[in-house]
Enzyme design. Structure first.
Site, PDB file in Angstrom:
ATOM      1  N   ASP A  51     -22.342 -41.406 -21.025  1.00 51.09           N
ATOM      2  CA  ASP A  51     -21.592 -41.408 -19.764  1.00 51.09           C
ATOM      3  C   ASP A  51     -21.747 -42.766 -19.070  1.00 51.09           C
ATOM      4  OD1 ASP A  51     -24.201 -41.163 -18.890  1.00 51.09           O
ATOM      5  OD2 ASP A  51     -23.821 -39.469 -17.536  1.00 51.09           O
ATOM      6  N   SER A  52     -22.567 -43.649 -19.659  1.00 51.52           N
ATOM      7  CA  SER A  52     -22.625 -45.040 -19.185  1.00 51.52           C
ATOM      8  C   SER A  52     -21.248 -45.692 -19.290  1.00 51.52           C
ATOM      9  CB  SER A  52     -23.647 -45.841 -20.006  1.00 51.52           C
ATOM     10  OG  SER A  52     -23.457 -45.632 -21.386  1.00 51.52           O
ATOM     11  N   LYS A 119     -25.776 -34.529 -25.670  1.00 58.33           N
ATOM     12  CA  LYS A 119     -26.978 -34.879 -24.910  1.00 58.33           C
ATOM     13  C   LYS A 119     -26.774 -34.435 -23.471  1.00 58.33           C
ATOM     14  CE  LYS A 119     -27.883 -39.251 -23.467  1.00 58.33           C
ATOM     15  NZ  LYS A 119     -27.903 -39.057 -22.002  1.00 58.33           N
ATOM     16  N   GLU A 121     -28.876 -34.362 -19.471  1.00 61.66           N
ATOM     17  CA  GLU A 121     -30.003 -34.873 -18.702  1.00 61.66           C
ATOM     18  C   GLU A 121     -30.754 -33.740 -18.013  1.00 61.66           C
ATOM     19  OE1 GLU A 121     -28.835 -37.913 -15.911  1.00 61.66           O
ATOM     20  OE2 GLU A 121     -27.781 -39.072 -17.446  1.00 61.66           O
ATOM     21  N   GLU A 188     -36.065 -42.222 -20.644  1.00 63.61           N
ATOM     22  CA  GLU A 188     -35.495 -43.415 -19.981  1.00 63.61           C
ATOM     23  C   GLU A 188     -36.399 -43.923 -18.865  1.00 63.61           C
ATOM     24  OE1 GLU A 188     -31.373 -43.136 -18.829  1.00 63.61           O
ATOM     25  OE2 GLU A 188     -31.423 -45.076 -17.804  1.00 63.61           O
TER      26      GLU A 188
END
Ligand code: KIV
Length: 292
Positions: A51-52, A119, A121, A188
């Site tokens: 999503d970056s 993925k 978070e 991260e």
């Protein structure tokens, strides 16, 4: 093009095998056909359609505005490259938080579009989502430490695990994600020691970004690796300076167009003599008809 599940294709269980054998896992983000193709040809093991993309493709100020449609659009481009590398699709903000059912439906759409895994978070708060996805046959990569989708509630993009209590909570979260069935976990922006402890505690591999060298693998944003982003974060290493290479190339292109040096012989084509004669005849006739 490697067939889904075909010979040589890297699948989630290969990541676990790589950890067992002590082979470092290399991941990079990819958002386009050529990025996926070149990273795959370079031998990268996993491609994250992160999503970056909100920041590096769309120029948003955070990942919060990223939609399912945007991730799917870029996922399709990566899938079209037919990479041997594992393709992981990022679940954007609000695609898995509302309910387990929505999480399964949205993650299922990613798999139908060609992702090999998704993925998401979060720590303990997403354990039930991970369980539901794995139960539905969807491989899940967790993501602990700094969770950029939660930057508003944690007070920004801060280093995580500086204090012992925070570090312990990250380790606990990673273990819970493993117990819930995740096949790997991204860590991260934590202190090195936190990532090292998580890596030691888990059987599934840890893939780190800004969390030090003691992890089972590393991931970076492709724009940072290639220097497309001229201001990469301090933990990233720039292996090329594509921003300046692209700027120089585009500047020379503009100058060639303006001076008439582009296009030149070999960069355009001409009609045959016969067709040109016929065309001139047609134009003479139509011009004289127009006048008369
Ligand atoms: O979206 C992304 O690029 C990521 C990486 C930072 C792991 O989640």
């Amino acid at each position: 093009m490697v067939k889904a599940g075909g010979e040589g294709k890297i699948l989630p269980h290969h990541f676990i095998k790589m950890k067992r054998k002590g082979i470092k896992i290399v991941m990079v983000t990819a958002y386009t056909y050529y990025q996926a193709r070149v990273a795959d040809e370079a031998g990268v093991d996993g491609l994250l359609v992160g999503d970056s993309l909100g920041m590096v493709i769309m120029g948003y100020r955070s990942t919060l505005p990223v939609s399912m449609e945007e991730v799917l659009h870029h996922l399709k481009a990566v899938v079209n490259a037919g990479p041997r590398a594992l393709i992981v699709a990022d679940m954007p903000f609000l695609s898995y938080e509302v309910s387990r059912e929505e999480a399964v439906r949205n993650a299922g759409v990613m798999l139908k579009a060609g992702a090999d895994a998704v993925k998401l978070e979060g720590g303990l708060e997403v354990v039930d989502r991970v369980e539901a996805l794995v139960k539905a046959g969807i491989p899940v990569m967790g993501h602990v430490g700094l969770n950029p989708q939660r930057y508003l509630v944690v007070g920004g993009y801060k280093l995580r695990g500086k204090r012992a209590e925070d570090a312990a909570s990250i380790i606990e979260a990673a273990k819970a994600l493993e117990d819930a069935g995740a096949f790997s976990v991204v860590i991260e922006n934590t202190a090195r020691e936190v990532a090292a402890e998580v890596t030691k505690a888990l059987k599934i591999p840890t893939i780190c970004i800004g969390a030090g060298p003691d992890c089972d693998g590393q991931i970076l944003v492709i724009h940072d690796v290639l220097g497309i982003n001229p201001e990469p974060p301090p933990f990233a290493r720039k292996y090329a300076d594509l921003y300046n290479i692209m700027k120089d190339a585009l500047g020379r292109y503009a100058s060639d167009v303006r001076s008439g040096r582009f296009p030149s012989e070999g960069e355009f084509w001409s009609m045959s003599e016969g067709e040109l004669r016929k065309l001139r005849q047609i134009l003479r006739v139509s011009n004289s008809e127009a006048k008369g």
